[in-house]
Design an enzyme around this catalytic site. Structure first.
Site, PDB file in Angstrom:
ATOM      1  CG  HIS A  99      72.731  53.515  48.634  1.00 59.26           C
ATOM      2  ND1 HIS A  99      73.081  52.146  49.434  1.00 59.26           N
ATOM      3  CD2 HIS A  99      72.731  54.266  49.762  1.00 59.26           C
ATOM      4  CE1 HIS A  99      73.692  52.325  50.308  1.00 59.26           C
ATOM      5  NE2 HIS A  99      73.299  53.689  50.768  1.00 59.26           N
ATOM      6  CG  ASP A 129      74.220  49.266  47.776  1.00 58.66           C
ATOM      7  OD1 ASP A 129      74.283  50.251  46.813  1.00 58.66           O
ATOM      8  OD2 ASP A 129      73.880  49.584  48.892  1.00 58.66           O
ATOM      9  N   GLY A 200      75.674  58.426  56.465  1.00 53.98           N
ATOM     10  CA  GLY A 200      76.986  59.096  55.866  1.00 53.98           C
ATOM     11  C   GLY A 200      78.001  58.122  56.038  1.00 53.98           C
ATOM     12  CG  ASN A 201      79.173  55.348  59.342  1.00 53.72           C
ATOM     13  OD1 ASN A 201      78.250  55.777  60.303  1.00 53.72           O
ATOM     14  ND2 ASN A 201      80.521  55.366  59.418  1.00 53.72           N
ATOM     15  CB  SER A 202      76.147  54.825  52.830  1.00 50.51           C
ATOM     16  OG  SER A 202      75.909  54.159  51.792  1.00 50.51           O
ATOM     17  CG  LEU A 257      69.966  26.274  38.594  1.00 52.70           C
ATOM     18  CD1 LEU A 257      71.011  25.696  37.931  1.00 52.70           C
ATOM     19  CD2 LEU A 257      69.941  25.943  40.139  1.00 52.70           C
ATOM     20  CB  VAL A 259      65.137  26.800  39.754  1.00 54.31           C
ATOM     21  CG1 VAL A 259      65.448  25.845  38.952  1.00 54.31           C
ATOM     22  CG2 VAL A 259      66.165  27.371  40.678  1.00 54.31           C
ATOM     23  CB  ILE A 261      64.180  27.909  45.127  1.00 60.85           C
ATOM     24  CG1 ILE A 261      64.818  29.260  45.561  1.00 60.85           C
ATOM     25  CG2 ILE A 261      64.913  27.230  43.955  1.00 60.85           C
ATOM     26  CD1 ILE A 261      66.420  29.445  45.992  1.00 60.85           C
TER      27      ILE A 261
END
Length: 457
Positions: A99, A129, A200-202, A257, A259, A261
């Protein structure tokens, strides 16, 4: 006297805290600042928060795009995104969040010596991400990579990033939990920490005390838009698997798979003969999928995959996702109260697509649950891919109304028995036990789930 004791105790407590200085000095050179440019948004669009579209309101991806407010009458410049990343190879491969660089026309990486280089996007995986960038350079400093699988709650961890554009800001905390599942995030068992994380830490690294990267800072839990003590990182084991696939194949392949769930609560556990609530209850088996071909059935409870236990249903998608398509997996299940093992050949996750079906009602029958039902027509059975079942035509006062059933809901199983006709439904309903959890499988708008209820005396 008391002041002296307090001073000594404080010094002793401080002596037990870790010294992060060597870690920061050795790791910082490989942590980079990432900014992007993209074309100005269309009139009326909000250029300040393009990352937030489609996210659950309470889980905001905290790294908003930092753009100064422009006075009215002036043209909005190209959008700029600010985030972090880290160098994983000396020939210029960089990991960050998808992102941070999504929809970017230009990606600029600023190194610790304040030199800037344009990066090429090798590939990105929105599901985890994770994005992989490439710099045209050599001899770059790199981080040491650790193993997120060895992390334990209570361990010290440290983050380096560029919150609000302040390069190489260091924050520290502890691992609050591992294997944390978040809404709309089926394929990442997040590392939860209390490390202070801000815009900004992203995409920046999360280190353990050995100076090894164990995660990529990705999200925070917030009601205010700011840090509230809960941050989440993508485990480096998963991120590196994604990066390796992006580097070699340009895309990411995941196991599938086939399914639908749901979690097993206490009532369902009792109904299916389990000692405690655990596992992933199969509410729907997709026609022609790997699960159907492997013999998995509606009502099976999957308790393990290749020996790895499933505590919550959300554990299943990322366990299956790590299995290479066309490989065999050993599923430990409970069926009709008996533990069994199934060998299923895992498929490749298909592209976007979802089947939704609805149904109408016809002939009626009544029962003590407080509903009127009709049998499915041949056309309805075909459109819903069902061998049988009944559709609710009316909900009256009674247990059905209390558990939220609606007209149009299709009932395919009741008390662990398949419902093929209205007469079968009526017979099973009349024999339901009192004051004991009973399960019912309901199909609503094409999506199946199990619910439980109790009939009073």
């Amino acid at each position: 006297m008391f002041g002296l004791v307090l001073l000594v105790n404080t010094a002793a407590a401080n002596a037990q805290l870790p010294d992060f200085t060597p870690l920061v000095e050795s790791a910082s050179p490989a942590v980079v600042n990432i900014s992007t440019k993209q074309k100005a948004p269309a009139p009326g669009a909000n250029p300040h928060f393009p990352d937030l579209e489609g996210l659950p309101p309470i889980f905001r991806e905290f790294f908003e795009r930092s753009i100064p407010e422009m006075p009215h009458g002036r043209q909005q410049p190209d959008a700029q995104s600010l985030g972090s990343g880290f160098i994983i190879s000396n020939d210029g491969y960089v990991l960050t969040n998808n992102h941070v660089v999504a929809d970017a026309d230009e990606i600029i990486v600023r190194l610790p010596d304040r030199s800037e280089m344009e990066a090429t996007l090798v590939g990105a995986d929105p599901r985890t991400d994770v994005a992989l960038l490439k710099l045209d350079a050599s001899g770059l400093p790199t981080v040491k990579l650790g193993k997120s699988s060895s992390l334990k709650a209570g361990e010290w961890v440290l983050a380096i990033g560029s919150p609000f554009g302040f390069d190489h800001t260091v924050t520290a905390g502890i691992v609050s939990a591992t294997g944390r599942n978040l809404p709309n995030e089926s394929y990442v068992p997040f590392i939860q920490t209390d490390v202070a994380i801000n815009p900004g830490n992203s995409g920046g690294p999360l280190f353990n005390l050995q100076g090894e990267v164990v995660g990529i800072n990705s999200q925070i839990f917030t009601r205010s838009g700011g840090f509230m003590g809960l941050s989440f990182a993508i485990p480096i084991d998963i991120a590196m698997d994604v990066a390796d696939q992006l580097r070699t194949d340009g895309k990411v392949s995941r196991g599938w798979l086939g399914v639908v769930i749901q979690d097993v609560n206490r009532g369902l556990a009792e109904s299916f003969g389990l000692e405690r609530p655990a596992g992933a209850l199969v509410a729907q088996v997709l026609d022609g999928g790997p699960a159907a071909k492997g013999g998995l059935r509606v009502g099976d409870v999957i308790l393990s995959v290749d020996g790895s236990n499933i505590d919550m249903s959300a554990d299943l998608p990322h366990l299956i996702g790590t299995i290479k398509p066309d490989s065999e997996a050993k599923l430990g299940i409970v069926r009709d109260g008996d533990r069994q093992t199934l060998i299923v050949r895992i498929g490749a996750m298909p592209e976007e697509g979802e089947r939704v079906a609805t149904s109408e009602s016809a002939e009626k029958s009544s029962n003590r649950l407080g509903v009127k039902v009709s049998e499915l027509t041949a056309e309805q059975k075909s459109s819903l891919d069902l061998p049988g079942g009944v559709v609710i035509t009316e909900v009256m006062n009674g247990p059905a109304a209390m558990i939220g059933l609606r007209p149009g809901d299709v009932i395919t199983h009741l008390a662990n028995q398949a419902i093929d006709t209205a007469s079968t439904f009526g017979r099973v309903a009349e024999q339901l036990p009192k004051n004991r959890s009973v399960s019912m499988r309901v199909l609503r708008q094409g999506r199946a789930s199990f619910i439980t209820f109790k009939l009073a005396e």
